[in-house]
Scaffold this active site. Structure first.
Site, short mmCIF file in Angstrom:
data_model
loop_
_atom_site.label_atom_id
_atom_site.label_comp_id
_atom_site.label_asym_id
_atom_site.label_seq_id
_atom_site.Cartn_x
_atom_site.Cartn_y
_atom_site.Cartn_z
N ASP A 21 0.82 -1.22 0.00
CA ASP A 21 0.00 0.00 0.00
C ASP A 21 0.86 1.27 0.00
OD1 ASP A 21 -2.43 1.32 -0.04
OD2 ASP A 21 -2.52 1.47 2.15
N HIS A 38 2.01 3.59 -9.21
CA HIS A 38 1.80 2.15 -9.43
C HIS A 38 2.98 1.56 -10.22
CE1 HIS A 38 -2.07 2.27 -7.59
NE2 HIS A 38 -2.63 3.03 -8.52
N LEU A 133 10.53 -20.47 -5.46
CA LEU A 133 9.56 -19.65 -4.72
C LEU A 133 8.22 -19.74 -5.43
CD1 LEU A 133 9.11 -17.23 -2.58
CD2 LEU A 133 9.44 -15.72 -4.54
C1 IPE Z 1 -5.28 -2.53 -0.02
O1 IPE Z 1 -5.04 -1.19 -0.15
C2 IPE Z 1 -5.33 -3.17 -1.38
C3 IPE Z 1 -4.03 -3.34 -2.05
C4 IPE Z 1 -2.88 -2.99 -1.57
C5 IPE Z 1 -4.11 -3.94 -3.35
P1 IPE Z 1 -6.23 -0.11 -0.27
O2 IPE Z 1 -5.58 1.19 -0.45
O3 IPE Z 1 -7.18 -0.55 -1.31
O4 IPE Z 1 -6.93 -0.24 1.15
P2 IPE Z 1 -7.66 0.86 2.01
O5 IPE Z 1 -8.66 1.54 1.11
O6 IPE Z 1 -6.63 1.82 2.48
O7 IPE Z 1 -8.27 0.10 3.14
C1 IPE Z 2 -1.83 0.28 -3.32
O1 IPE Z 2 -1.53 1.62 -3.34
C2 IPE Z 2 -2.06 -0.27 -4.70
C3 IPE Z 2 -3.46 -0.57 -5.01
C4 IPE Z 2 -4.44 -0.52 -4.15
C5 IPE Z 2 -3.77 -0.96 -6.38
P1 IPE Z 2 -2.67 2.73 -3.26
O2 IPE Z 2 -3.02 3.15 -4.65
O3 IPE Z 2 -3.81 2.27 -2.42
O4 IPE Z 2 -1.89 3.90 -2.54
P2 IPE Z 2 -2.49 4.92 -1.48
O5 IPE Z 2 -2.98 4.12 -0.32
O6 IPE Z 2 -3.58 5.66 -2.16
O7 IPE Z 2 -1.33 5.79 -1.12
MG MG Z 3 -4.10 2.46 -0.42
#
Ligand code: IPE
Ligand code: IPE
Ligand code: MG
Length: 242
Positions: A21, A38, A133
């Site tokens: 995240d 991303h 792995l």
């Molecule tokens: C969790 O992150 C999902 C992934 C890392 C793919 P999110 O950004 O979607 O989760 P929330 O919204 O902070 O709970």
């Molecule tokens: C996690 O990073 C990746 C996905 C959920 C696809 P985020 O896009 O949720 O990044 P933040 O949480 O907004 O910083």
């Molecule tokens: Mg996120």
């Protein structure tokens, strides 16, 4: 993660899972478009896979896209779809060289034909008798959705007489679940939030959990090694008096 106790024997590390995240906030911090966050996030995976092989970890399960992430803007979703395709094209030859077995799980059908065929190609090209792995990628995955589908499918098979009520146990639940690993030893979440966000709900029952402030694109091999070292020293009691 709990404070380490003075263990004589270090914990064995088999299955690791990561909630990657913080891509969006990393992009914002660097005045970049979210898609660049991303993109940078995908580039980090390579080093973490390498270190997982070094550490002789059995499986690495990565949360790449949740069921709830479908609620994001269409441009962001399209950028992620393109990244999945280019990551498979770029990374599969190296994964083959490293004997890494790739598996995708979740509602991948929602991603459309292009990605489904890439996934089939990636999975069929990375099959090994003794993989270095197992790399599992959660795509369009939600823990609650998986549990729901396990309950529905077991119930259907009970009604058909294929499964008897007495045979419903943990092993059967694992067989019906789309998650490749039945339990996770170490769960890491980057990005500063201390929540699970619908990841592996059933499989993390006794995971050690490491929450880190770093955004995923800033995550480093060193931080990963630190989590592993902490994990190895923790007293894992599984509810018992030890
Ligand atoms: C969790 O992150 C999902 C992934 C890392 C793919 P999110 O950004 O979607 O989760 P929330 O919204 O902070 O709970
Ligand atoms: C996690 O990073 C990746 C996905 C959920 C696809 P985020 O896009 O949720 O990044 P933040 O949480 O907004 O910083
Ligand atoms: Mg996120």
């Amino acid at each position: 993660m709990a404070k380490p106790l003075k263990n004589l024997v270090q914990n064995h590390l088999g299955n690791v899972a990561i909630i990657m995240d913080g891509n969006g906030r990393w992009a914002k911090k660097n005045a970049l478009k979210i898609s660049k966050g991303h993109e940078k996030g995908v580039s980090i995976v390579k080093e973490i896979v390498e270190e997982s092989i070094n550490q002789k970890i059995k499986s690495l399960t990565l949360y790449a896209f949740s069921s709830e992430n479908w609620g994001r803007p269409v441009q962001e979703i399209n950028a992620i779809k393109n990244l999945i395709i280019s990551a498979i094209n770029d990374q599969v030859p190296e994964l083959v060289e490293q004997s890494v077995e790739l598996k995708f799980f979740g509602d991948v059908a929602m991603f459309g034909e292009d990605i489904i065929s890439k996934i089939k190609y990636a999975e069929s090209t990375t099959k090994f008798k003794n993989p270095s792995l197992k790399l599992n990628i959660a795509l369009g995955y939600g823990g609650q959705q998986d549990i729901l589908s396990v309950v529905r499918n077991i119930s259907k098979d009970v009604l058909k007489g294929k499964v008897s009520l007495d045979n419903i146990d943990g092993a059967l639940i694992n067989r019906y679940s789309c998650v490749p690993e039945s339990s996770i030893d170490l769960l890491i979440r980057t990005g500063g939030d201390k929540r699970i966000s619908n990841f592996l709900l059933y499989q993390i029952a006794y995971s050690e959990i490491c929450f880190l402030d770093s955004y995923w694109p800033d995550f480093s091999r060193l931080e990963y090694i630190n989590c592993i070292e902490q994990y190895k020293k923790v007293s894992r009691r599984f509810g018992k008096r030890v």
